[in-house]
Design a protein around this motif. Structure first.
Motif, PDB file in Angstrom:
ATOM      1  N   THR A  39       0.822  -1.206   0.000  1.00  0.00           N
ATOM      2  CA  THR A  39       0.000   0.000   0.000  1.00  0.00           C
ATOM      3  C   THR A  39       0.863   1.266   0.000  1.00  0.00           C
ATOM      4  O   THR A  39       0.335   2.364  -0.106  1.00  0.00           O
ATOM      5  CB  THR A  39      -0.961   0.023   1.204  1.00  0.00           C
ATOM      6  OG1 THR A  39      -0.215  -0.061   2.424  1.00  0.00           O
ATOM      7  CG2 THR A  39      -1.936  -1.142   1.141  1.00  0.00           C
ATOM      8  N   TYR A  40       2.184   1.097   0.100  1.00  0.00           N
ATOM      9  CA  TYR A  40       3.102   2.226  -0.066  1.00  0.00           C
ATOM     10  C   TYR A  40       2.888   2.861  -1.444  1.00  0.00           C
ATOM     11  O   TYR A  40       3.088   4.061  -1.632  1.00  0.00           O
ATOM     12  CB  TYR A  40       4.547   1.748   0.074  1.00  0.00           C
ATOM     13  CG  TYR A  40       5.593   2.794  -0.227  1.00  0.00           C
ATOM     14  CD1 TYR A  40       6.054   3.643   0.781  1.00  0.00           C
ATOM     15  CD2 TYR A  40       6.116   2.948  -1.504  1.00  0.00           C
ATOM     16  CE1 TYR A  40       7.015   4.616   0.510  1.00  0.00           C
ATOM     17  CE2 TYR A  40       7.074   3.908  -1.786  1.00  0.00           C
ATOM     18  CZ  TYR A  40       7.514   4.740  -0.772  1.00  0.00           C
ATOM     19  OH  TYR A  40       8.461   5.708  -1.056  1.00  0.00           O
ATOM     20  N   CYS A  44      -3.971   6.547  -1.930  1.00  0.00           N
ATOM     21  CA  CYS A  44      -4.936   6.788  -0.851  1.00  0.00           C
ATOM     22  C   CYS A  44      -4.519   6.163   0.473  1.00  0.00           C
ATOM     23  O   CYS A  44      -5.027   6.554   1.528  1.00  0.00           O
ATOM     24  CB  CYS A  44      -6.315   6.268  -1.253  1.00  0.00           C
ATOM     25  SG  CYS A  44      -6.375   4.511  -1.648  1.00  0.00           S
ATOM     26  N   ALA A  45      -3.580   5.202   0.450  1.00  0.00           N
ATOM     27  CA  ALA A  45      -3.225   4.496   1.684  1.00  0.00           C
ATOM     28  C   ALA A  45      -1.783   4.700   2.135  1.00  0.00           C
ATOM     29  O   ALA A  45      -1.443   4.353   3.263  1.00  0.00           O
ATOM     30  CB  ALA A  45      -3.496   2.998   1.531  1.00  0.00           C
ATOM     31  N   VAL A  46      -0.948   5.274   1.280  1.00  0.00           N
ATOM     32  CA  VAL A  46       0.464   5.415   1.626  1.00  0.00           C
ATOM     33  C   VAL A  46       0.648   6.262   2.881  1.00  0.00           C
ATOM     34  O   VAL A  46       1.506   5.964   3.736  1.00  0.00           O
ATOM     35  CB  VAL A  46       1.274   6.009   0.456  1.00  0.00           C
ATOM     36  CG1 VAL A  46       0.744   7.391   0.056  1.00  0.00           C
ATOM     37  CG2 VAL A  46       2.759   6.081   0.799  1.00  0.00           C
ATOM     38  N   GLY A  47      -0.152   7.304   3.024  1.00  0.00           N
ATOM     39  CA  GLY A  47      -0.039   8.164   4.198  1.00  0.00           C
ATOM     40  C   GLY A  47      -0.331   7.397   5.481  1.00  0.00           C
ATOM     41  O   GLY A  47       0.391   7.531   6.479  1.00  0.00           O
ATOM     42  N   THR A  48      -1.394   6.592   5.443  1.00  0.00           N
ATOM     43  CA  THR A  48      -1.757   5.796   6.620  1.00  0.00           C
ATOM     44  C   THR A  48      -0.663   4.797   6.957  1.00  0.00           C
ATOM     45  O   THR A  48      -0.274   4.641   8.119  1.00  0.00           O
ATOM     46  CB  THR A  48      -3.081   5.051   6.361  1.00  0.00           C
ATOM     47  OG1 THR A  48      -4.100   6.003   6.090  1.00  0.00           O
ATOM     48  CG2 THR A  48      -3.468   4.217   7.572  1.00  0.00           C
ATOM     49  N   PHE A  49      -0.157   4.114   5.933  1.00  0.00           N
ATOM     50  CA  PHE A  49       0.909   3.130   6.136  1.00  0.00           C
ATOM     51  C   PHE A  49       2.127   3.777   6.787  1.00  0.00           C
ATOM     52  O   PHE A  49       2.669   3.269   7.788  1.00  0.00           O
ATOM     53  CB  PHE A  49       1.283   2.513   4.788  1.00  0.00           C
ATOM     54  CG  PHE A  49       2.558   1.704   4.812  1.00  0.00           C
ATOM     55  CD1 PHE A  49       2.609   0.493   5.483  1.00  0.00           C
ATOM     56  CD2 PHE A  49       3.693   2.159   4.154  1.00  0.00           C
ATOM     57  CE1 PHE A  49       3.785  -0.262   5.504  1.00  0.00           C
ATOM     58  CE2 PHE A  49       4.861   1.414   4.178  1.00  0.00           C
ATOM     59  CZ  PHE A  49       4.909   0.210   4.846  1.00  0.00           C
ATOM     60  N   MET A  50       2.561   4.912   6.247  1.00  0.00           N
ATOM     61  CA  MET A  50       3.761   5.575   6.741  1.00  0.00           C
ATOM     62  C   MET A  50       3.556   6.150   8.136  1.00  0.00           C
ATOM     63  O   MET A  50       4.415   6.005   9.017  1.00  0.00           O
ATOM     64  CB  MET A  50       4.176   6.679   5.769  1.00  0.00           C
ATOM     65  CG  MET A  50       4.537   6.180   4.376  1.00  0.00           C
ATOM     66  SD  MET A  50       6.116   5.294   4.329  1.00  0.00           S
ATOM     67  CE  MET A  50       7.261   6.671   4.391  1.00  0.00           C
TER      68      MET A  50
END
Length: 208
Positions: A39-40, A44-50
């Motif tokens: 999801t990196y 839409c999900a990279v921010g959450t992952f990081m």
């Protein structure tokens, strides 16, 4: 001015972030991704992952346990948790694509990513199985129950990765097997830290 860190809240936050991460990225992408790390590459999900993994890493680095070994092991786990973010997994077979904070070839980044993930979960499993089970006082009934939970969580974090072998069985190809394994490992990780926080009153003996 000194700042008092609420260790109980920190443990809960560390555990909650770990348990929530796989479900947050799945919810945000409205899918079961192949893995959490992939999801990196999702806008839409990279921010959450990081943010979630990075925050957990920072909390682990700042966590102070009962002794020096607690501090060292949690710091190692935190550093490698952050390295998972800085060195993303490979998403393309093209060796010339450069990724991550250091803009290195994806296949090299993937090596660092895999090593960081193994060390991250390995150290957390070690903490749960060997460090959380220590006691400086009388072994109470509650502590015995918590030790069982810690050991199950430690073993569970490591053993969950054996599920990856399922895709080596002829005719079996579970698309999101890595996400499932990561979700299980993070569940055990989160549970061990939340139990360690004495968030459950019936297990609270005030002896760790």
């Amino acid at each position: 001015m000194s700042v008092t860190v609420n260790t109980k809240r920190m443990r809960i936050m560390i555990g909650a972030l770990g348990m929530a991460l796989p479900w947050l990225v799945a919810l945000i992408t409205l899918s079961w991704p192949q893995s959490i790390s992939i999801t990196y590459y999702s806008l839409c999900a990279v921010g959450t992952f990081m943010v979630v993994l990075g925050s957990a890493g920072i909390l682990l680095i700042n966590y102070k346990g009962y002794g020096l070994i607690d501090d060292i092991t949690s710091t190692i786990a935190g550093v490698f948790g952050i390295l998972i973010c800085l060195f993303p997994m490979a998403y393309s077979d093209d060796p010339y694509i450069k990724v991550g904070a250091f803009n290195i070839p994806s296949h090299i980044s993937n090596i660092f990513h895999a090593i960081s993930a193994m060390v991250f979960f390995g150290v957390l499993a070690f903490m749960s199985y060997f460090l959380f089970t220590k006691t400086s006082g009388k072994m109470t009934k509650q502590k015995k129950i918590k030790n069982i939970i810690y050991r199950v969580c430690g073993i569970g974090m490591v053993a969950s990765f054996l599920l990856l072998l399922l895709n080596s069985i002829p005719g079996v190809n579970i698309y999101n097997i890595v996400w499932i394994v990561e979700a299980i490992a993070l569940f055990f990780f989160g549970l061990s830290w939340i139990v360690k926080s004495d968030a459950f009153p019936f297990l609270n003996d005030r002896k760790g």
